[in-house]
Design a protein around this motif. Structure first.
Motif, PDB file in Angstrom:
ATOM      1  N   ALA A 142       0.807  -1.214   0.000  1.00 43.95           N
ATOM      2  CA  ALA A 142       0.000   0.000   0.000  1.00 43.95           C
ATOM      3  C   ALA A 142       0.840   1.264   0.000  1.00 43.95           C
ATOM      4  O   ALA A 142       0.513   2.237  -0.662  1.00 43.95           O
ATOM      5  N   ALA A 143       1.949   1.251   0.731  1.00 40.05           N
ATOM      6  CA  ALA A 143       2.780   2.455   0.803  1.00 40.05           C
ATOM      7  C   ALA A 143       3.322   2.815  -0.578  1.00 40.05           C
ATOM      8  O   ALA A 143       3.293   3.967  -0.993  1.00 40.05           O
ATOM      9  N   ASP A 144       3.785   1.806  -1.295  1.00 44.29           N
ATOM     10  CA  ASP A 144       4.311   2.067  -2.635  1.00 44.29           C
ATOM     11  C   ASP A 144       3.198   2.361  -3.624  1.00 44.29           C
ATOM     12  O   ASP A 144       3.387   3.116  -4.561  1.00 44.29           O
ATOM     13  N   PHE A 145       2.030   1.752  -3.410  1.00 44.01           N
ATOM     14  CA  PHE A 145       0.910   2.022  -4.314  1.00 44.01           C
ATOM     15  C   PHE A 145       0.562   3.506  -4.293  1.00 44.01           C
ATOM     16  O   PHE A 145       0.238   4.089  -5.318  1.00 44.01           O
ATOM     17  N   GLY A 146       0.679   4.121  -3.115  1.00 39.21           N
ATOM     18  CA  GLY A 146       0.425   5.551  -2.995  1.00 39.21           C
ATOM     19  C   GLY A 146       1.339   6.380  -3.879  1.00 39.21           C
ATOM     20  O   GLY A 146       0.982   7.465  -4.328  1.00 39.21           O
ATOM     21  N   THR A 147       2.537   5.865  -4.144  1.00 38.98           N
ATOM     22  CA  THR A 147       3.478   6.547  -5.015  1.00 38.98           C
ATOM     23  C   THR A 147       2.920   6.675  -6.427  1.00 38.98           C
ATOM     24  O   THR A 147       3.174   7.642  -7.129  1.00 38.98           O
ATOM     25  N   PHE A 148       2.148   5.665  -6.843  1.00 43.85           N
ATOM     26  CA  PHE A 148       1.643   5.624  -8.211  1.00 43.85           C
ATOM     27  C   PHE A 148       0.289   6.306  -8.386  1.00 43.85           C
ATOM     28  O   PHE A 148      -0.062   6.687  -9.488  1.00 43.85           O
ATOM     29  N   THR A 149      -0.481   6.444  -7.310  1.00 46.42           N
ATOM     30  CA  THR A 149      -1.856   6.928  -7.465  1.00 46.42           C
ATOM     31  C   THR A 149      -1.937   8.344  -8.024  1.00 46.42           C
ATOM     32  O   THR A 149      -2.883   8.676  -8.734  1.00 46.42           O
ATOM     33  N   GLY A 150      -0.961   9.189  -7.723  1.00 42.16           N
ATOM     34  CA  GLY A 150      -0.967  10.549  -8.253  1.00 42.16           C
ATOM     35  C   GLY A 150      -0.926  10.575  -9.778  1.00 42.16           C
ATOM     36  O   GLY A 150      -1.485  11.478 -10.402  1.00 42.16           O
ATOM     37  N   TRP A 151      -0.314   9.568 -10.367  1.00 39.50           N
ATOM     38  CA  TRP A 151      -0.226   9.508 -11.827  1.00 39.50           C
ATOM     39  C   TRP A 151      -1.591   9.241 -12.445  1.00 39.50           C
ATOM     40  O   TRP A 151      -1.876   9.717 -13.543  1.00 39.50           O
ATOM     41  N   TYR A 152      -2.429   8.480 -11.746  1.00 41.01           N
ATOM     42  CA  TYR A 152      -3.778   8.220 -12.260  1.00 41.01           C
ATOM     43  C   TYR A 152      -4.531   9.541 -12.403  1.00 41.01           C
ATOM     44  O   TYR A 152      -5.174   9.798 -13.424  1.00 41.01           O
ATOM     45  N   LEU A 153      -4.433  10.376 -11.399  1.00 37.78           N
ATOM     46  CA  LEU A 153      -5.126  11.666 -11.424  1.00 37.78           C
ATOM     47  C   LEU A 153      -4.547  12.575 -12.500  1.00 37.78           C
ATOM     48  O   LEU A 153      -5.290  13.160 -13.296  1.00 37.78           O
ATOM     49  N   ARG A 154      -3.215  12.697 -12.546  1.00 45.92           N
ATOM     50  CA  ARG A 154      -2.579  13.592 -13.522  1.00 45.92           C
ATOM     51  C   ARG A 154      -2.907  13.190 -14.958  1.00 45.92           C
ATOM     52  O   ARG A 154      -3.245  14.030 -15.795  1.00 45.92           O
ATOM     53  N   LEU A 155      -2.760  11.905 -15.245  1.00 42.05           N
ATOM     54  CA  LEU A 155      -3.007  11.448 -16.611  1.00 42.05           C
ATOM     55  C   LEU A 155      -4.491  11.518 -16.967  1.00 42.05           C
ATOM     56  O   LEU A 155      -4.848  11.820 -18.102  1.00 42.05           O
ATOM     57  N   GLY A 156      -5.352  11.251 -15.996  1.00 36.94           N
ATOM     58  CA  GLY A 156      -6.787  11.392 -16.229  1.00 36.94           C
ATOM     59  C   GLY A 156      -7.156  12.836 -16.534  1.00 36.94           C
ATOM     60  O   GLY A 156      -7.960  13.111 -17.427  1.00 36.94           O
ATOM     61  N   MET A 157      -6.528  13.774 -15.802  1.00 35.83           N
ATOM     62  CA  MET A 157      -6.788  15.193 -16.058  1.00 35.83           C
ATOM     63  C   MET A 157      -6.279  15.597 -17.442  1.00 35.83           C
ATOM     64  O   MET A 157      -6.955  16.330 -18.162  1.00 35.83           O
ATOM     65  N   ALA A 158      -5.086  15.120 -17.818  1.00 39.20           N
ATOM     66  CA  ALA A 158      -4.536  15.461 -19.138  1.00 39.20           C
ATOM     67  C   ALA A 158      -5.460  14.969 -20.243  1.00 39.20           C
ATOM     68  O   ALA A 158      -5.758  15.707 -21.194  1.00 39.20           O
ATOM     69  N   ALA A 159      -5.940  13.729 -20.113  1.00 34.25           N
ATOM     70  CA  ALA A 159      -6.852  13.189 -21.125  1.00 34.25           C
ATOM     71  C   ALA A 159      -8.165  13.971 -21.127  1.00 34.25           C
ATOM     72  O   ALA A 159      -8.689  14.321 -22.191  1.00 34.25           O
TER      73      ALA A 159
END
Length: 196
Positions: A142-159
């Motif tokens: 879970a700790a490392d998963f948090g590292t990746f979750t910000g990318w979901y938001l950023r890329l979703g916003m870009a799209a």
């Protein structure tokens, strides 16, 4: 280490692209050129495999691993159009080809251009998110998963932003200046007022 690999992949991409185009237009070795240009996706695949191996080797997941996935996603989404762009410019500069046109500026051609850019962005974001998701099981939970979750938001916003921009061009196409003669979204001349 991953940042170094991403930089190395970027350098390798441009070197392979330049060599591929030079062998095609300057040395007229089309087969060698094709082999070099086919190497471009291999660079992306190699970068992602090395990212996976880094995580499997016990590295702590960080933004750099997501950056490597983002690099691969961008290359898949935008790589072919980037190669075509470079090919047109190289052909014009070194092989007597026609001068490349820029992106269309007006009317339906501009709208189509915006939707094509949007499509590439959505494809890039989707591939990047799929690759990042594939990295999650290799991380330490879970700790490392948090590292990746910000990318979901950023890329979703870009799209999402690209969809909105393309939609706006569909609803309100950009009109050419008054008196302009437009072909395929480009101003090619001006109408001369009739004498009365």
């Amino acid at each position: 280490m991953i940042v170094t690999l991403v930089i190395g992949a970027e350098v390798a991409f441009w070197v392979l692209l330049a060599l591929g185009l030079a062998t095609r237009y300057l040395l007229r070795l089309r087969g060698v050129s094709t082999a070099l240009l086919v190497g471009l996706p291999v660079v992306d695949l190699t970068l992602f495999v090395l990212t996976v191996l880094d995580l499997r080797g016990g590295a702590t997941a960080s933004w750099t691993h997501a950056l490597a996935a983002s690099y691969a996603g961008f290359s898949i989404g935008f790589g072919p159009s980037l190669v075509r762009w470079a090919d047109r410019h190289f052909q014009y500069r070194f092989a007597g080809g026609p001068k490349p046109k820029g992106a269309p500026k007006y009317g339906p051609a501009r709208t189509r251009h915006e939707w094509e850019f949007c499509r590439r962005t959505v494809v890039s974001a989707a591939i990047t998110l799929a690759l990042i998701t594939a990295l999650v099981p290799l991380s330490d939970g879970a700790a490392d998963f948090g590292t990746f979750t910000g990318w979901y938001l950023r890329l979703g916003m870009a799209a999402g932003i690209n969809v909105i921009v393309a939609g706006c061009y569909s609803l309100w196409p950009k009109e050419a200046p008054a008196g302009a003669i437009v072909e395929d979204g480009h101003v090619v001349g001006w109408k001369i007022p009739q004498q009365q």
